[in-house]
Design a protein around this motif. Structure first.
Motif, PDB file in Angstrom:
ATOM      1  N   SER A 235      -7.830  -0.164  53.217  1.00  0.00           N
ATOM      2  CA  SER A 235      -7.070  -1.024  52.286  1.00  0.00           C
ATOM      3  C   SER A 235      -5.685  -0.452  51.970  1.00  0.00           C
ATOM      4  O   SER A 235      -5.013  -0.931  51.052  1.00  0.00           O
ATOM      5  CB  SER A 235      -7.846  -1.261  50.982  1.00  0.00           C
ATOM      6  OG  SER A 235      -9.052  -1.947  51.238  1.00  0.00           O
ATOM      7  N   TYR A 236      -5.237   0.542  52.719  1.00  0.00           N
ATOM      8  CA  TYR A 236      -3.878   1.065  52.530  1.00  0.00           C
ATOM      9  C   TYR A 236      -2.853  -0.051  52.719  1.00  0.00           C
ATOM     10  O   TYR A 236      -3.070  -0.992  53.492  1.00  0.00           O
ATOM     11  CB  TYR A 236      -3.583   2.148  53.578  1.00  0.00           C
ATOM     12  CG  TYR A 236      -4.040   3.541  53.216  1.00  0.00           C
ATOM     13  CD1 TYR A 236      -5.048   3.772  52.282  1.00  0.00           C
ATOM     14  CD2 TYR A 236      -3.465   4.653  53.823  1.00  0.00           C
ATOM     15  CE1 TYR A 236      -5.460   5.048  51.966  1.00  0.00           C
ATOM     16  CE2 TYR A 236      -3.869   5.933  53.525  1.00  0.00           C
ATOM     17  CZ  TYR A 236      -4.866   6.136  52.591  1.00  0.00           C
ATOM     18  OH  TYR A 236      -5.257   7.415  52.295  1.00  0.00           O
ATOM     19  N   ASP A 237      -1.740   0.071  52.031  1.00  0.00           N
ATOM     20  CA  ASP A 237      -0.638  -0.870  52.159  1.00  0.00           C
ATOM     21  C   ASP A 237      -0.157  -0.911  53.614  1.00  0.00           C
ATOM     22  O   ASP A 237       0.111   0.133  54.223  1.00  0.00           O
ATOM     23  CB  ASP A 237       0.506  -0.429  51.245  1.00  0.00           C
ATOM     24  CG  ASP A 237       1.697  -1.339  51.330  1.00  0.00           C
ATOM     25  OD1 ASP A 237       1.683  -2.394  50.685  1.00  0.00           O
ATOM     26  OD2 ASP A 237       2.646  -0.994  52.078  1.00  0.00           O
ATOM     27  N   LYS A 238      -0.072  -2.089  54.182  1.00  0.00           N
ATOM     28  CA  LYS A 238       0.278  -2.227  55.599  1.00  0.00           C
ATOM     29  C   LYS A 238       1.672  -1.714  55.917  1.00  0.00           C
ATOM     30  O   LYS A 238       1.897  -1.093  56.964  1.00  0.00           O
ATOM     31  CB  LYS A 238       0.145  -3.689  56.036  1.00  0.00           C
ATOM     32  CG  LYS A 238      -1.291  -4.172  56.163  1.00  0.00           C
ATOM     33  CD  LYS A 238      -1.335  -5.590  56.710  1.00  0.00           C
ATOM     34  CE  LYS A 238      -2.763  -6.053  56.936  1.00  0.00           C
ATOM     35  NZ  LYS A 238      -2.824  -7.430  57.479  1.00  0.00           N
ATOM     36  N   ALA A 239       2.625  -1.976  55.024  1.00  0.00           N
ATOM     37  CA  ALA A 239       3.993  -1.516  55.269  1.00  0.00           C
ATOM     38  C   ALA A 239       4.042   0.016  55.283  1.00  0.00           C
ATOM     39  O   ALA A 239       4.761   0.617  56.093  1.00  0.00           O
ATOM     40  CB  ALA A 239       4.937  -2.068  54.207  1.00  0.00           C
ATOM     41  N   PHE A 240       3.262   0.636  54.401  1.00  0.00           N
ATOM     42  CA  PHE A 240       3.186   2.099  54.389  1.00  0.00           C
ATOM     43  C   PHE A 240       2.597   2.619  55.700  1.00  0.00           C
ATOM     44  O   PHE A 240       3.129   3.556  56.297  1.00  0.00           O
ATOM     45  CB  PHE A 240       2.331   2.595  53.220  1.00  0.00           C
ATOM     46  CG  PHE A 240       1.892   4.022  53.389  1.00  0.00           C
ATOM     47  CD1 PHE A 240       2.731   5.050  53.046  1.00  0.00           C
ATOM     48  CD2 PHE A 240       0.647   4.323  53.953  1.00  0.00           C
ATOM     49  CE1 PHE A 240       2.356   6.379  53.243  1.00  0.00           C
ATOM     50  CE2 PHE A 240       0.261   5.638  54.151  1.00  0.00           C
ATOM     51  CZ  PHE A 240       1.118   6.669  53.794  1.00  0.00           C
ATOM     52  N   ILE A 241       1.492   2.039  56.148  1.00  0.00           N
ATOM     53  CA  ILE A 241       0.845   2.482  57.388  1.00  0.00           C
ATOM     54  C   ILE A 241       1.822   2.376  58.554  1.00  0.00           C
ATOM     55  O   ILE A 241       1.938   3.298  59.370  1.00  0.00           O
ATOM     56  CB  ILE A 241      -0.423   1.656  57.692  1.00  0.00           C
ATOM     57  CG1 ILE A 241      -1.443   1.779  56.560  1.00  0.00           C
ATOM     58  CG2 ILE A 241      -1.058   2.107  59.002  1.00  0.00           C
ATOM     59  CD1 ILE A 241      -2.618   0.809  56.695  1.00  0.00           C
TER      60      ILE A 241
END
Length: 252
Positions: A235-241
């Motif tokens: 569930s990590y933020d996609k933009a961060f990943i």
């Protein structure tokens, strides 16, 4: 061998926390003088992106939560100031019994490491480590964990139980956060089909370890597909990943 409820209550706050180096690479590029984040900053990043961090981040955060709960605890570590550094925490119950608390290796729960305790056992135990049974061999200042995998493989890991001073620990943490490396890593616990399994992403491969064995995921070459897969697991933020993976892609 299980920790008392007050220790477990703190530990359980971290049940959904992966251990990873994506945050290390991302924060390294932020340009701050200090690379080891404070607990307050880790909490801020968690609220923003749902990200956690590596073994130093998780141990620092866990120790802070133990302190808030009035539980005596301290850091331990091996190979400090090297790329192989690994740290964990020891929490003590009211009788002074020590429990190994290793979020970095994604343990399911803490385990007793005091041989003199009446509760201590050297037998193989399930429910402490994902996809493996464990047996503890304990001495005064060290504990060796034997891991029994479903394929019959046996491995071991030795923990030095000696307290690391706060000054030494934070120096080692800062050193670690400055050693980003070339291979991204993320490990997380996933509850699946009645058990806690272990999913790992390392060097552009991923797999799931369960009581039935190790299962590799389909190969992925596209970073966007990795973003989707990691997001689904964490569930990590996609933009961060995406930003973190691009940083690692540049290091290949």
């Amino acid at each position: 061998m299980k920790a008392p409820q007050d220790i477990l209550k703190v530990w359980n706050k971290f049940n959904s926390f992966p251990m990873e180096t994506l945050t290390k690479a991302w924060f390294y590029e932020q340009g701050t003088k200090q690379k080891q984040r404070s607990v307050s900053l880790m909490k801020e990043h968690y609220e923003q992106y749902l990200i956690t961090g590596n073994c130093f981040d998780l141990t620092i955060w866990l120790l802070d939560e133990f302190k808030e709960a009035g539980i005596e605890s301290y850091p331990i570590g091996t190979n400090l100031h090297t790329e192989d550094a690994h740290v964990a925490a020891i929490a003590l119950d009211e009788k002074g019994n020590r429990y190994l608390c290793d979020l970095g290796d994604q343990w399911i729960q803490p385990i007793l490491v005091d041989k003199c305790s009446s509760c201590f056992s050297e037998e193989k135990l399930a429910g402490y480590f994902p996809a493996a049974e464990v047996a503890v061999q304990a001495e005064e200042n060290q504990a060796t964990i034997n891991y029994y995998r479903p394929n019959g493989k046996i491995s071991k890991q030795t923990y030095d139980l000696t307290k690391v001073s706060n000054e030494e620990f934070f120096l080692a943490a800062e050193t670690s956060q400055r050693k980003v490396g070339k291979k991204p890593l993320l490990e997380c616990r996933i509850f699946d089909k009645g058990e806690v399994t272990h999913w790992e992403f390392y060097n552009w491969e991923s797999w799931l370890s369960t009581s039935k064995g190790k299962f590799y995921d389909k190969e992925v070459q596209n970073i966007d597909k990795w973003v989707t897969r990691i997001h689904q697991k964490t569930s990590y933020d996609k933009a961060f990943i995406l930003e973190a993976l691009k940083l690692y892609a540049q290091r290949k």
